[in-house]
Design an enzyme around this catalytic site. Sequence first.
Site, short mmCIF file in Angstrom:
data_model
loop_
_atom_site.label_atom_id
_atom_site.label_comp_id
_atom_site.label_asym_id
_atom_site.label_seq_id
_atom_site.Cartn_x
_atom_site.Cartn_y
_atom_site.Cartn_z
N ASN A 393 11.90 -0.54 2.02
CA ASN A 393 10.96 -0.92 3.07
C ASN A 393 9.60 -1.28 2.48
O ASN A 393 9.25 -2.45 2.39
CB ASN A 393 10.84 0.22 4.08
N ASP A 394 8.84 -0.27 2.05
CA ASP A 394 7.47 -0.52 1.61
C ASP A 394 7.38 -1.52 0.45
O ASP A 394 6.41 -2.25 0.36
CB ASP A 394 6.81 0.79 1.19
#
Lengths: 464, 102
Positions: A393-394
């Site tokens: 994600n990040d």
Amino acid sequence: MSANLSAIFYLISGVLFILALRGLSSPETSRQGNFFGILGMTIAITVTFLSVGSFSSGLIYVLIFLLIGGLIGAFIAYKIPMTAMPELVAGFHSLVGLSAVFVAISAFLNPEAFNLGLPGSIKLASLVEMSIGAAVGAITFSGSIIAFLKLQGIMSGSPITFRGQHLLNALLLISIIVLTYLLCSTQSSNFFWILLAVSFLIGFLLIIPIGGADMPVVISMLNSYSGWAAAGIGFTLENSALIITGALVGSSGAILSYIMCKGMNRSFFNVILGGFGATEQSASLGDKEYRPVKSGNAEDAAFLMKNASSVIIVPGYGMAVAQAQHALREMVDTLKKNDIKVTYAIHPVAGRMPGHMNVLLAEANVPYDEVFELEEINNDFANADVAFVIGANDVTNPAAKSDPQSPIYGMPVLDVEKCKSVLFVKRSLSSGYAGIDNDLFYKENTLMLFADAKKMTEDITKNL
Amino acid sequence: MEIDPFIFRLSIFILSIFIGYYVVWSVTPSLHTPLMSVTNAISSVIIVGAIIAGLAGNSDSVFTISNILGFIAISLAAVNIFGGFLVTQRMLQMYKKKKKDK
């Protein structure tokens, strides 16, 4: 065996350890490197037995304990699943730390056996070296235990912080220096025990404020500490094999920590001081508006990929949690049969330890020449048709490039958004560990696939 | 004036840090996990200290505290040595190149 001869053999095993690390510069030479490491260790142990010479009846116990430990180690090595590698490494670090502590205590209680003087009048330099070895060993031990518990999920991965934490740590660190001084000037064993207790406490306090996703840095750091502990004991024992190895391991861990910090664009101190992710999300949470996302199912994803000519796969920690690496590899096999070019893009801090994703992909028989690091592959996203983000994600968040307000601003990210379309396998819309929303979810060309990573990949394969 | 042997050991230490620095930078990122497990294994060379501690003393007193700590340390380090090298071996076996006949 004369002291000079054994010193030469210790030097040889030190050199073999250097070659062991050198071998890891490429997968082809790595197995040979590991063999050098084993050879170096065998030489070091054999020479130690020979140099002690006159065997007391303790020999049989030494061999028994060696055997017990060896069997346990071998058993663990064969049984451990590859996804549990971070826990394993953290656990192993704690053992190095603890044995350093035990050797230091043993040397303190029985200095004659190590040629360090008599109890109560140990050589000054040896006392200092012993204290350093014992203190760093103790910090490594308790720190690794906490890291292990956090990785294993026994202890919550969220940072534990309290007021005055940094002040307390600083005071404890200073007290170590004071205690070492008192120990040297009085030779009183009481100070030695207090020193050990304080060091155990520091290791514990140092790791509890650090969150789960910062584990790559923590593990590398503890790796480094275990090396410095070994080097400290090496000075006490006047053993060059230990000194060389300690220095190698120490700098290796330090470099890995540096690489991991750089992968997150954070300074080492920022990570160590901890609490990241627990900080208040002021603005972004307040005006959180509902934004529409496009979500799809396995059929849609299969359709998109079937019509692509190149696909880039971006794995993250979620893949490890779901144990989806084998299912992923099957999906890729099917894609390749349809003449679709597939490559893998690995972010430096994907997963919970350096190189975590690479090992999992290797386990699933993905050839290592299809797997690329961030700098190698980042330009290819613009030319790729589909990016398949699985459990990451990040590390894909474009806010790191565009939004100076974002806590991850400046962190190197994979340019996933440049692909023609993006497939996001995720359990829900929840944000990553940094606690920030990912704009990528709401982009026009993004299709969210809400499901367990393993199940989703299996379903896609069926639909291909 | 004679040079203290400590200075020689310090020289070995400092030079090894530099060797470690350059050697580790040349390790390919995909092998960072094996790197950690192998450094773990070799740092358990601390077992030489544990063996000396375990073998110390005379035959009448095999079980002084100092000896017992040595024995435990031997076990702990042995877990690491065998576990570390074998698990590294297991990981490295998995790194394979693409088969040509595909």
